[in-house]
Write a protein that holds these residues in place. Sequence first.
Motif, short mmCIF file in Angstrom:
data_model
loop_
_atom_site.label_atom_id
_atom_site.label_comp_id
_atom_site.label_asym_id
_atom_site.label_seq_id
_atom_site.Cartn_x
_atom_site.Cartn_y
_atom_site.Cartn_z
N LYS A 148 -27.24 -30.52 -2.03
CA LYS A 148 -26.75 -31.90 -2.07
C LYS A 148 -26.51 -32.41 -0.64
O LYS A 148 -26.21 -31.62 0.26
CB LYS A 148 -25.43 -32.00 -2.86
N LEU A 149 -26.61 -33.72 -0.46
CA LEU A 149 -26.27 -34.29 0.84
C LEU A 149 -24.81 -34.01 1.17
O LEU A 149 -23.95 -34.11 0.29
CB LEU A 149 -26.49 -35.80 0.84
N GLN A 150 -24.56 -33.69 2.42
CA GLN A 150 -23.17 -33.57 2.87
C GLN A 150 -22.50 -34.95 2.83
O GLN A 150 -23.17 -35.97 3.02
CB GLN A 150 -23.13 -33.03 4.31
N PRO A 151 -21.21 -34.99 2.59
CA PRO A 151 -20.51 -36.28 2.58
C PRO A 151 -20.67 -37.02 3.91
O PRO A 151 -20.60 -36.42 4.97
CB PRO A 151 -19.04 -35.88 2.35
N GLY A 152 -20.90 -38.32 3.83
CA GLY A 152 -20.97 -39.16 5.02
C GLY A 152 -22.28 -39.15 5.76
O GLY A 152 -22.43 -39.84 6.77
N VAL A 153 -23.27 -38.38 5.28
CA VAL A 153 -24.54 -38.26 6.00
C VAL A 153 -25.28 -39.58 6.08
O VAL A 153 -25.80 -39.96 7.14
CB VAL A 153 -25.43 -37.17 5.33
N ARG A 154 -25.37 -40.30 4.98
CA ARG A 154 -26.08 -41.59 4.99
C ARG A 154 -25.50 -42.52 6.06
O ARG A 154 -26.22 -43.15 6.83
CB ARG A 154 -26.00 -42.27 3.63
N TRP A 155 -24.18 -42.62 6.07
CA TRP A 155 -23.50 -43.51 7.01
C TRP A 155 -23.69 -43.03 8.44
O TRP A 155 -23.93 -43.85 9.35
CB TRP A 155 -22.03 -43.60 6.64
N ALA A 156 -23.60 -41.74 8.66
CA ALA A 156 -23.74 -41.19 10.01
C ALA A 156 -25.13 -41.47 10.57
O ALA A 156 -25.28 -41.94 11.71
CB ALA A 156 -23.47 -39.69 9.99
N LEU A 157 -26.16 -41.19 9.79
CA LEU A 157 -27.52 -41.42 10.25
C LEU A 157 -27.79 -42.91 10.46
O LEU A 157 -28.44 -43.30 11.45
CB LEU A 157 -28.52 -40.85 9.23
N ALA A 158 -27.30 -43.74 9.56
CA ALA A 158 -27.51 -45.19 9.69
C ALA A 158 -26.84 -45.73 10.94
O ALA A 158 -27.39 -46.59 11.64
CB ALA A 158 -26.99 -45.90 8.44
N ARG A 159 -25.64 -45.24 11.26
CA ARG A 159 -24.93 -45.71 12.45
C ARG A 159 -25.69 -45.33 13.72
O ARG A 159 -25.84 -46.15 14.63
CB ARG A 159 -23.53 -45.11 12.50
N LEU A 160 -26.14 -44.09 13.79
CA LEU A 160 -26.88 -43.65 14.97
C LEU A 160 -28.17 -44.44 15.12
O LEU A 160 -28.52 -44.92 16.21
CB LEU A 160 -27.18 -42.15 14.87
N HIS A 161 -28.89 -44.60 14.02
CA HIS A 161 -30.17 -45.33 14.05
C HIS A 161 -29.96 -46.79 14.45
O HIS A 161 -30.76 -47.36 15.21
CB HIS A 161 -30.82 -45.24 12.67
N SER A 162 -28.89 -47.40 13.95
CA SER A 162 -28.64 -48.82 14.23
C SER A 162 -28.35 -49.07 15.70
O SER A 162 -28.51 -50.20 16.18
CB SER A 162 -27.47 -49.33 13.38
N GLN A 163 -27.94 -48.04 16.42
CA GLN A 163 -27.67 -48.17 17.85
C GLN A 163 -28.89 -47.82 18.70
O GLN A 163 -28.79 -47.67 19.91
CB GLN A 163 -26.49 -47.27 18.24
N GLY A 164 -30.05 -47.70 18.05
CA GLY A 164 -31.29 -47.44 18.77
C GLY A 164 -31.47 -46.00 19.18
O GLY A 164 -32.35 -45.69 19.99
N ILE A 165 -30.68 -45.10 18.62
CA ILE A 165 -30.82 -43.68 18.94
C ILE A 165 -32.00 -43.12 18.17
O ILE A 165 -32.15 -43.34 16.97
CB ILE A 165 -29.53 -42.92 18.59
N ARG A 166 -32.84 -42.39 18.87
CA ARG A 166 -34.00 -41.75 18.24
C ARG A 166 -33.53 -40.49 17.53
O ARG A 166 -32.99 -39.57 18.15
CB ARG A 166 -35.04 -41.40 19.31
N LEU A 167 -33.73 -40.44 16.22
CA LEU A 167 -33.32 -39.29 15.41
C LEU A 167 -34.53 -38.42 15.11
O LEU A 167 -35.56 -38.91 14.64
CB LEU A 167 -32.69 -39.75 14.10
N VAL A 168 -34.40 -37.13 15.37
CA VAL A 168 -35.50 -36.19 15.15
C VAL A 168 -34.95 -34.97 14.41
O VAL A 168 -34.00 -34.34 14.86
CB VAL A 168 -36.13 -35.75 16.48
N LEU A 169 -35.55 -34.67 13.28
CA LEU A 169 -35.15 -33.50 12.51
C LEU A 169 -35.91 -32.27 12.99
O LEU A 169 -37.13 -32.30 13.11
CB LEU A 169 -35.45 -33.72 11.02
#
Length: 267
Positions: free
Chosen positions: A123-144
């Motif tokens: 299952k997704l960890q709590p808060g993951v959607r919000w955390a990723l969305a916040r980082l992405h919205s600030q123009g941070i490049r996210l790489v898995l």
Amino acid sequence: MSGVAAYDWQSLPCDRSDRTSPSVAVAPLTVFCDFDGPIVDVSKRYYTTYQLALADTRSAYQAQGITLPIQQLEPQQFWEMKQDRVADEDIALRSGVQGKQFEFFLSRVLEIVNQPLLLHLDKLQPGVRWALARLHSQGIRLVLVTLRCQEQATQILRNYGLTRLFSGIYGTYDDQAAYRNNVELKQQLLAQALSEQVDLSGQPQSAWMIGDTEADLLAAQAVSIPTVALTCGIRSYSYLQQFQPTHTCYDLLTAADYLLGKMKCEQ
């Protein structure tokens, strides 16, 4: 075949099919993030795997007329031992499995831990959607960057509608690499991801690595990237501190707060 020799790491897969550009100008920051632990909670799957492997071991030996003194650990006890990186052999020993019985037990663990009927327990960890969305919205490049099979990781993110937030998804071809936590392979994956993402951005990028195991921390240190260690995954705070992470947080949401706070201070 398992282990690093089974991989052509220079051609490890990277899925960018669902990539979209950030809504704001790209900031000179790339966040590399592990999958199991920081994004997905695997604790229920790992414990269920342990239960099933233990039951199979008892049944197999009972069929030979041998009764094993099986004592199943409670979920919290099992997970605490995993977080302190107690070896599977010691966990099995505490559970009543000894000697050659361990080989059967471990073979069952590796056979079933990635079965479809168990993967749905993640299952997704709590808060993951919000955390990723916040980082992405600030123009941070996210790489898995994950030791999980690339296809598995991509599909799970797609199921949750999260692939669009990632500039790259780097994984493996081996469904046992994640469970074994192959440090050398993680270093190779991160080095590849770092090189390719710098080329894609066309400019020098500062970077951080977020992870929950020693493989994540050692891989980042090998390429001189600062680290955020998370304690919500499969390693405890005390164990992670042995590897001297740059910063330690509980989960991805608090890590996002930390990194965004640093960005604000540096502007």
